[in-house]
Design a protein around this motif. Structure first.
Motif, PDB file in Angstrom:
ATOM      1  N   ASP A   1     101.936  77.666  14.089  1.00 33.38           N
ATOM      2  CA  ASP A   1     101.306  77.825  15.401  1.00 33.38           C
ATOM      3  C   ASP A   1     101.311  79.278  15.854  1.00 33.38           C
ATOM      4  N   TRP A   2     102.320  80.044  15.414  1.00 35.47           N
ATOM      5  CA  TRP A   2     102.426  81.447  15.807  1.00 35.47           C
ATOM      6  C   TRP A   2     101.706  82.388  14.835  1.00 35.47           C
ATOM      7  N   LEU A   3     101.318  81.873  13.693  1.00 37.01           N
ATOM      8  CA  LEU A   3     100.796  82.730  12.627  1.00 37.01           C
ATOM      9  C   LEU A   3      99.280  82.799  12.590  1.00 37.01           C
ATOM     10  N   THR A   4      98.632  81.725  13.018  1.00 35.22           N
ATOM     11  CA  THR A   4      97.177  81.695  12.926  1.00 35.22           C
ATOM     12  C   THR A   4      96.615  80.870  14.071  1.00 35.22           C
ATOM     13  N   THR A   5      95.316  80.975  14.275  1.00 30.65           N
ATOM     14  CA  THR A   5      94.628  80.245  15.328  1.00 30.65           C
ATOM     15  C   THR A   5      93.649  79.256  14.699  1.00 30.65           C
ATOM     16  N   PRO A   6      93.171  78.266  15.453  1.00 28.03           N
ATOM     17  CA  PRO A   6      92.275  77.269  14.867  1.00 28.03           C
ATOM     18  C   PRO A   6      90.982  77.845  14.296  1.00 28.03           C
TER      19      PRO A   6
ATOM     20  N   TRP B   1      88.851  77.476  25.230  1.00 28.14           N
ATOM     21  CA  TRP B   1      88.635  76.589  24.077  1.00 28.14           C
ATOM     22  C   TRP B   1      87.114  76.404  24.003  1.00 28.14           C
ATOM     23  N   PRO B   2      86.414  77.352  23.381  1.00 31.35           N
ATOM     24  CA  PRO B   2      84.947  77.309  23.387  1.00 31.35           C
ATOM     25  C   PRO B   2      84.375  76.449  22.260  1.00 31.35           C
ATOM     26  N   TRP B   3      85.247  75.780  21.527  1.00 33.30           N
ATOM     27  CA  TRP B   3      84.842  75.079  20.329  1.00 33.30           C
ATOM     28  C   TRP B   3      84.551  73.607  20.622  1.00 33.30           C
ATOM     29  N   ASP B   4      84.092  72.915  19.607  1.00 34.91           N
ATOM     30  CA  ASP B   4      83.810  71.480  19.699  1.00 34.91           C
ATOM     31  C   ASP B   4      85.082  70.739  20.121  1.00 34.91           C
ATOM     32  N   ARG B   5      84.971  69.846  21.100  1.00 39.81           N
ATOM     33  CA  ARG B   5      86.115  69.090  21.602  1.00 39.81           C
ATOM     34  C   ARG B   5      86.204  67.685  21.023  1.00 39.81           C
ATOM     35  N   THR B   6      85.329  67.343  20.114  1.00 39.20           N
ATOM     36  CA  THR B   6      85.404  66.019  19.503  1.00 39.20           C
ATOM     37  C   THR B   6      86.518  65.997  18.465  1.00 39.20           C
ATOM     38  N   LEU B   7      86.982  64.790  18.119  1.00 38.78           N
ATOM     39  CA  LEU B   7      88.104  64.661  17.194  1.00 38.78           C
ATOM     40  C   LEU B   7      87.797  65.215  15.816  1.00 38.78           C
ATOM     41  N   ASP B   8      86.522  65.279  15.448  1.00 36.86           N
ATOM     42  CA  ASP B   8      86.178  65.823  14.133  1.00 36.86           C
ATOM     43  C   ASP B   8      85.636  67.252  14.227  1.00 36.86           C
ATOM     44  N   GLY B   9      85.833  67.899  15.372  1.00 31.42           N
ATOM     45  CA  GLY B   9      85.461  69.302  15.495  1.00 31.42           C
ATOM     46  C   GLY B   9      86.278  70.159  14.540  1.00 31.42           C
ATOM     47  N   GLU B  10      85.658  71.180  13.977  1.00 27.14           N
ATOM     48  CA  GLU B  10      86.319  71.973  12.928  1.00 27.14           C
ATOM     49  C   GLU B  10      87.613  72.609  13.418  1.00 27.14           C
ATOM     50  N   GLU B  11      87.581  73.278  14.566  1.00 24.96           N
ATOM     51  CA  GLU B  11      88.780  73.939  15.075  1.00 24.96           C
ATOM     52  C   GLU B  11      89.821  72.916  15.511  1.00 24.96           C
ATOM     53  N   PHE B  12      89.376  71.792  16.091  1.00 26.53           N
ATOM     54  CA  PHE B  12      90.320  70.761  16.493  1.00 26.53           C
ATOM     55  C   PHE B  12      91.046  70.198  15.271  1.00 26.53           C
TER      56      PHE B  12
ATOM     57  N   LEU C   1      97.653  77.994  24.960  1.00 28.03           N
ATOM     58  CA  LEU C   1      97.159  79.344  25.212  1.00 28.03           C
ATOM     59  C   LEU C   1      97.527  80.338  24.116  1.00 28.03           C
ATOM     60  N   ILE C   2      98.527  80.015  23.294  1.00 31.61           N
ATOM     61  CA  ILE C   2      98.877  80.908  22.183  1.00 31.61           C
ATOM     62  C   ILE C   2      97.887  80.773  21.032  1.00 31.61           C
ATOM     63  N   LEU C   3      96.999  79.763  21.103  1.00 30.03           N
ATOM     64  CA  LEU C   3      96.107  79.443  19.994  1.00 30.03           C
ATOM     65  C   LEU C   3      94.631  79.611  20.339  1.00 30.03           C
ATOM     66  N   GLU C   4      94.326  79.875  21.588  1.00 30.94           N
ATOM     67  CA  GLU C   4      92.944  79.810  22.033  1.00 30.94           C
ATOM     68  C   GLU C   4      92.175  81.088  21.708  1.00 30.94           C
ATOM     69  N   ALA C   5      90.892  81.104  22.096  1.00 30.78           N
ATOM     70  CA  ALA C   5      89.985  82.161  21.643  1.00 30.78           C
ATOM     71  C   ALA C   5      90.420  83.547  22.080  1.00 30.78           C
ATOM     72  N   ASN C   6      91.120  83.652  23.200  1.00 31.21           N
ATOM     73  CA  ASN C   6      91.588  84.945  23.706  1.00 31.21           C
ATOM     74  C   ASN C   6      93.081  85.141  23.487  1.00 31.21           C
ATOM     75  N   SER C   7      93.616  84.590  22.411  1.00 34.33           N
ATOM     76  CA  SER C   7      95.068  84.656  22.183  1.00 34.33           C
ATOM     77  C   SER C   7      95.583  86.094  22.144  1.00 34.33           C
ATOM     78  N   SER C   8      94.765  87.031  21.671  1.00 31.01           N
ATOM     79  CA  SER C   8      95.209  88.423  21.623  1.00 31.01           C
ATOM     80  C   SER C   8      95.294  89.028  23.019  1.00 31.01           C
TER      81      SER C   8
END
Length: 342
Positions: free
Chosen positions: A69-74, A137-148, A311-318
C-alpha cells in the motif's frame, strides 16, 4: 493500443534508493506438525543514498492491506514510501503478522475472519455515491474497474481475534523499534492500533506518530467486534496510574496517561471526502485527554481536497504526503529546540 508498463511510465520520477529486507521473527511454538514460528513480521527498508533526516519512518499498513500500500498506487505510480525517501528519510515498510508476506496459518495464529468482499472495499475506498466529492479517485468505481482491481488484489483477511491481532502487531513493531532505534510511526486506518500499542511498549523509541485516517472514533462499536475496548485499541493499553478495568479509562480518560502517547506529538490526517473523516476530531480529543500533543491535519486546510479514506493511494498521493512531510519537519525542529539529541 496497449498501455505503457508502469516501470516505463513517464509519471514515475527516477530515484536511486538503497533497499533490503529482513524479518522480525515470531516466537517458536510447538504444534502437532513440529516447531513453528508464530507471527513473524516482514520488513522492507528503503533509503536515499544519503539519509538527511534524523529519524527513520516506520510505515504500518491498514486493515486487510499489506506493505505494498505504501509502495505503489492503483494506477502504477510510486507510493508514499518513495516520496518520503526523496525527502531524505530512511523508511521501513512492514507487512503486519498474518498479512502480505508475513504468512498466516490458522493452526498457528488462530481462526480467520470471513474474507473481505469487494463491496466492502468499494464502500470504504470508492463509494459510487461519493463520486461528486471524492474527485481524487478519478477512475472507474465498478468492481471490475482496472484500478479498483489493482487496489483489492492486495487485500487479505483479518485474524478472528482482533484484540490478539493488535497485540501481535504491537509486539512485533516494538521488536522492530528495538532493532532500528528511535523512529516516527506512520500508520493507516486499522493499522493505527498497532502503532498506539508499539508506542505504549516502547515510549522512549517513538518520537512521533502520524495516524492517517485512523480507526475510531474512541469506543466506536464495530459489527462482530464490539466496542473498541481501550478507546484506541481492542488490545490492552498500559496506563499511569494503572487501571483494573478499561471502564475506568472510558469513564474519565483525563485522569490517566498512556505511556508512549503522553507528551508524544501525534498528527491525525484526514481527507475532505472521506466517510471516516468525522471520527478523527473526537480521536484527537481523546489523545489530548491522555496527554498526547495531538493535532488534526485536515488536508483541506492545506488546500488539498477530494480525497477519501485511501488518500495514500489516490491520484494526488504525491500531494497528500506533503503536509505530512511538513509536519515531520516541524517535529524535527521542535525536538531540536527542546534539546533532544537528533
Amino acid at each position: 493500443m496497449s498501455k505503457t508498463p508502469p516501470h516505463l511510465d513517464d509519471r514515475v520520477e527516477p530515484i536511486t534508493v538503497r533497499t533490503g529486507s529482513f524479518w522480525v521473527p515470531g516466537e517458536q511454538i510447538s504444534t502437532p506438525y513440529g516447531t513453528l514460528p508464530r507471527g513473524p513480521l516482514y520488513v522492507e527498508w528503503m533509503s536515499p543514498v544519503e539519509v538527511t533526516r534524523p529519524y527513520p519512518l516506520l510505515l504500518v499498513h491498514g486493515g486487510g492491506g499489506q506493505g505494498t500500500d505504501w509502495l505503489t498506487t492503483p494506477d502504477g505510480r510510486q507510493g508514499w514510501a518513495y516520496d518520503l525517501v526523496r525527502a531524505g528519510y530512511a523508511v521501513y515498510v512492514v507487512d503486519r503478522p498474518g498479512h502480505g508476506r508475513s504468512p498466516h496459518h490458522p493452526d498457528v495464529l488462530g481462526d480467520v475472519a470471513p474474507p473481505l468482499p469487494l463491496e466492502f472495499a468499494s464502500f470504504l475506498f470508492a463509494p459510487p455515491e461519493a463520486a461528486g466529492t471524492q474527485t481524487q479517485w478519478p477512475w472507474d468505481r465498478t468492481l471490475d474497474g482496472e484500478e479498483f482491481q489493482q487496489l483489492t488484489s492486495a487485500m487479505g483477511f483479518f485474524m478472528a481475534d482482533f484484540a490478539e491481532a493488535q497485540r501481535l502487531d504491537g509486539e512485533r513493531l516494538a521488536a522492530l523499534l528495538d532493532r532500528i532505534g528511535p523512529a516516527v510511526l506512520i500508520t493507516h486506518s486499522a493499522g493505527s492500533p498497532g502503532g498506539w500499542l508499539a508506542a505504549n511498549r516502547r515510549p522512549e523509541l517513538v518520537k512521533g506518530i502520524v495516524a492517517v485516517e485512523p480507526m475510531g472514533p474512541p469506543y466506536a462499536e464495530f459489527p462482530g467486534l464490539g466496542e473498541i475496548t481501550y478507546g484506541l485499541t481492542y488490545a490492552e493499553l498500559a496506563t499511569e496510574p494503572a487501571i483494573e478495568s478499561p471502564e475506568q479509562l472510558k469513564a474519565d480518560p483525563s485522569q490517566y496517561r498512556i505511556p508512549g502517547l503522553s507528551g508524544t506529538p501525534v498528527g491525525v490526517v484526514t481527507g475532505s471526502a472521506s466517510g471516516s473523516a468525522a471520527q478523527s476530531p473526537p480521536l484527537v480529543e481523546f489523545l489530548r485527554a491522555v496527554g498526547a500533543d495531538a493535532a488534526l491535519l485536515a488536508l483541506a486546510d492545506a488546500g488539498i481536497v477530494g480525497n477519501g479514506h485511501g488518500l495514500i493511494l489516490e491520484a494526488n498521493s504525491s500531494d497528500t504526503v506533503k503536509p505530512v512531510i511538513a509536519w515531520l519537519e516541524r517535529l524535527e525542529t521542535d525536538l531540536s529546540s527542546t534539546g533532544v539529541s537528533l
